[in-house]
Design a protein around this motif. Structure first.
Motif, PDB file in Angstrom:
ATOM      1  N   UNK A 172       0.803  -1.231   0.000  1.00 50.01           N
ATOM      2  CA  UNK A 172       0.000   0.000   0.000  1.00 50.01           C
ATOM      3  C   UNK A 172       0.832   1.276   0.000  1.00 50.01           C
ATOM      4  N   UNK A 173       1.955   1.264   0.724  1.00 52.47           N
ATOM      5  CA  UNK A 173       2.861   2.415   0.754  1.00 52.47           C
ATOM      6  C   UNK A 173       4.240   1.928   0.346  1.00 52.47           C
ATOM      7  N   UNK A 174       4.560   1.959  -0.966  1.00 52.66           N
ATOM      8  CA  UNK A 174       5.849   1.434  -1.415  1.00 52.66           C
ATOM      9  C   UNK A 174       7.048   2.075  -0.725  1.00 52.66           C
ATOM     10  N   UNK A 175       6.985   3.387  -0.484  1.00 50.28           N
ATOM     11  CA  UNK A 175       8.108   4.067   0.159  1.00 50.28           C
ATOM     12  C   UNK A 175       8.354   3.501   1.562  1.00 50.28           C
ATOM     13  N   UNK A 176       7.276   3.175   2.275  1.00 53.20           N
ATOM     14  CA  UNK A 176       7.422   2.590   3.606  1.00 53.20           C
ATOM     15  C   UNK A 176       8.030   1.196   3.509  1.00 53.20           C
ATOM     16  N   UNK A 177       7.607   0.440   2.511  1.00 57.12           N
ATOM     17  CA  UNK A 177       8.183  -0.882   2.315  1.00 57.12           C
ATOM     18  C   UNK A 177       9.671  -0.822   2.034  1.00 57.12           C
ATOM     19  N   UNK A 178      10.087   0.138   1.208  1.00 57.62           N
ATOM     20  CA  UNK A 178      11.509   0.283   0.910  1.00 57.62           C
ATOM     21  C   UNK A 178      12.274   0.718   2.158  1.00 57.62           C
ATOM     22  N   UNK A 179      11.705   1.649   2.917  1.00 52.19           N
ATOM     23  CA  UNK A 179      12.390   2.128   4.121  1.00 52.19           C
ATOM     24  C   UNK A 179      12.567   1.004   5.138  1.00 52.19           C
ATOM     25  N   UNK A 180      11.621   0.076   5.190  1.00 48.53           N
ATOM     26  CA  UNK A 180      11.757  -1.068   6.090  1.00 48.53           C
ATOM     27  C   UNK A 180      12.892  -1.996   5.636  1.00 48.53           C
ATOM     28  N   UNK A 181      13.013  -2.191   4.327  1.00 50.60           N
ATOM     29  CA  UNK A 181      14.138  -2.996   3.851  1.00 50.60           C
ATOM     30  C   UNK A 181      15.465  -2.336   4.198  1.00 50.60           C
ATOM     31  N   UNK A 182      15.523  -1.020   4.038  1.00 54.48           N
ATOM     32  CA  UNK A 182      16.749  -0.293   4.382  1.00 54.48           C
ATOM     33  C   UNK A 182      17.060  -0.453   5.867  1.00 54.48           C
ATOM     34  N   UNK A 183      16.043  -0.361   6.688  1.00 55.77           N
ATOM     35  CA  UNK A 183      16.234  -0.436   8.142  1.00 55.77           C
ATOM     36  C   UNK A 183      16.848  -1.759   8.570  1.00 55.77           C
ATOM     37  N   UNK A 184      16.410  -2.861   7.958  1.00 52.44           N
ATOM     38  CA  UNK A 184      16.838  -4.168   8.461  1.00 52.44           C
ATOM     39  C   UNK A 184      18.143  -4.661   7.843  1.00 52.44           C
ATOM     40  N   UNK A 185      18.723  -3.920   6.885  1.00 53.19           N
ATOM     41  CA  UNK A 185      20.027  -4.333   6.367  1.00 53.19           C
ATOM     42  C   UNK A 185      21.140  -3.549   7.069  1.00 53.19           C
ATOM     43  N   UNK A 186      22.304  -4.140   7.087  1.00 51.72           N
ATOM     44  CA  UNK A 186      23.468  -3.507   7.706  1.00 51.72           C
ATOM     45  C   UNK A 186      23.939  -2.346   6.836  1.00 51.72           C
ATOM     46  N   UNK A 187      24.659  -1.385   7.405  1.00 52.67           N
ATOM     47  CA  UNK A 187      25.302  -0.361   6.574  1.00 52.67           C
ATOM     48  C   UNK A 187      26.170  -1.032   5.498  1.00 52.67           C
ATOM     49  N   UNK A 188      26.000  -0.605   4.276  1.00 48.07           N
ATOM     50  CA  UNK A 188      26.670  -1.248   3.158  1.00 48.07           C
ATOM     51  C   UNK A 188      25.890  -2.398   2.564  1.00 48.07           C
ATOM     52  N   UNK A 189      24.758  -2.762   3.202  1.00 46.21           N
ATOM     53  CA  UNK A 189      23.941  -3.869   2.727  1.00 46.21           C
ATOM     54  C   UNK A 189      23.161  -3.525   1.468  1.00 46.21           C
ATOM     55  N   UNK A 190      22.763  -4.569   0.717  1.00 45.75           N
ATOM     56  CA  UNK A 190      22.063  -4.406  -0.555  1.00 45.75           C
ATOM     57  C   UNK A 190      20.551  -4.396  -0.351  1.00 45.75           C
ATOM     58  N   UNK A 191      19.866  -3.483  -1.053  1.00 49.63           N
ATOM     59  CA  UNK A 191      18.404  -3.413  -1.079  1.00 49.63           C
ATOM     60  C   UNK A 191      18.001  -3.479  -2.546  1.00 49.63           C
ATOM     61  N   UNK A 192      17.235  -4.513  -2.925  1.00 52.96           N
ATOM     62  CA  UNK A 192      17.026  -4.799  -4.348  1.00 52.96           C
ATOM     63  C   UNK A 192      15.588  -5.250  -4.608  1.00 52.96           C
ATOM     64  N   UNK A 193      15.141  -5.054  -5.840  1.00 55.86           N
ATOM     65  CA  UNK A 193      13.818  -5.545  -6.243  1.00 55.86           C
ATOM     66  C   UNK A 193      13.753  -5.705  -7.745  1.00 55.86           C
ATOM     67  N   UNK A 194      12.811  -6.531  -8.196  1.00 61.79           N
ATOM     68  CA  UNK A 194      12.405  -6.498  -9.602  1.00 61.79           C
ATOM     69  C   UNK A 194      10.885  -6.626  -9.646  1.00 61.79           C
ATOM     70  N   UNK A 195      10.273  -5.928 -10.594  1.00 65.51           N
ATOM     71  CA  UNK A 195       8.818  -5.863 -10.692  1.00 65.51           C
ATOM     72  C   UNK A 195       8.432  -5.796 -12.158  1.00 65.51           C
ATOM     73  N   UNK A 196       7.405  -6.544 -12.529  1.00 61.90           N
ATOM     74  CA  UNK A 196       6.910  -6.456 -13.902  1.00 61.90           C
ATOM     75  C   UNK A 196       6.571  -5.014 -14.260  1.00 61.90           C
TER      76      UNK A 196
END
Length: 262
Positions: A116-140
């Motif tokens: 529902x809120x893509x920006x919130x979903x991305x921010x959650x992925x950023x939060x749970x990875x370590x500094x220097x960690x990868x945040x990635x996606x693919x979408x049709x």
């Protein structure tokens, strides 16, 4: 277009309809990422584990945590060979049940348009990875003709019928993905297009497989019998067969990668 809730509860049906497509695109995606083995991954919106299985096979992670809201999908995921390593939990992409800096990499595979809120979903992925960690996606590419079921959706809309579609299809645009990743403060943001093809034994194979979609199935079920026959004829005309009666369809995904600043 209608933007009703789409429920993914049939893991086996999803495997036949979308899991195969996901694997085709996922293989190219993981080759592009070229991340090292031995990482701790979180697979957000893991569904029935189609991409999770690929992740375990190809990336040799030391840990994978899969999160999805559907217990039906998760039950199927737990039957996969990947479950020897991957753990699957019910949860919300916008409120991940993990502490900060718990993973080396966070991925969403074919999920972002359902958040529902893509920006919130991305921010959650950023939060749970370590500094220097990868945040990635693919979408049709949902708005640019890249969705595997577009041959059917185009004809439904041409008949004046409004189908059910995901709530945030705008998030599938390449520019939108780049903006989301940059807006989340990620560095080294890169994008690429992924094109894949899938061959079906014949038109009936394509049609019956496509109807396993939890978004498409209720739309077709609500149509009059005569309209369904018209739709089938129109879609059949759009998809030429080869000499053996097989049908090959294409799909296109947008991918993005970035790293949490150190």
């Amino acid at each position: 277009m209608a933007e009703q809730q789409i429920r993914f509860d049939d893991g086996a049906g999803y495997e036949q309809m979308m899991g195969i497509w996901s694997r085709f695109a996922g293989e190219i995606f993981l080759d592009w990422l070229a991340l090292p083995s031995g990482l701790r991954w979180i697979d957000v919106g893991c569904g029935n584990g189609a991409f999770t299985e690929l992740l375990v096979e190809r990336c040799r992670p030391v840990e994978v945590q899969g999160i999805d809201p559907s217990e039906g999908q998760l039950a199927f995921a737990r039957t996969r060979p990947a479950s020897r390593l991957a753990k699957f939990h019910q949860g919300d992409a916008m409120a991940l049940p993990f502490a900060d800096s718990s993973f080396d990499a966070a991925v969403m595979a074919l999920v972002l348009v359902f958040v529902p809120d893509p920006a919130k979903g991305v921010s959650e992925m950023v939060r749970v990875v370590v500094p220097g960690g990868a945040v990635v996606t693919y979408m049709w590419d949902m708005l640019g003709g890249g969705f595997p079921l577009d041959p059917i959706y185009y004809e439904i809309q041409a008949m004046g019928i409004v189908p059910t579609r995901p709530p945030r299809m705008d998030a599938s645009r390449m520019e939108a993905l780049r903006d989301l990743w940059i807006g989340a403060g990620l560095e080294d943001v890169q994008t690429r297009e992924i094109t894949v093809h899938r061959t079906f034994a014949n038109f009936d194979d394509f049609w019956m497989t496509s109807l396993k979609s939890p978004a498409l199935r209720p739309t077709v079920a609500a149509m009059k019998a005569g309209d369904v026959e018209t739709l089938i004829s129109r879609v059949r005309a759009r998809l030429p067969e080869d000499a053996d009666g097989r049908i090959t369809c294409g799909a296109r995904a947008h991918a993005v990668r970035g790293r949490r600043p150190k």
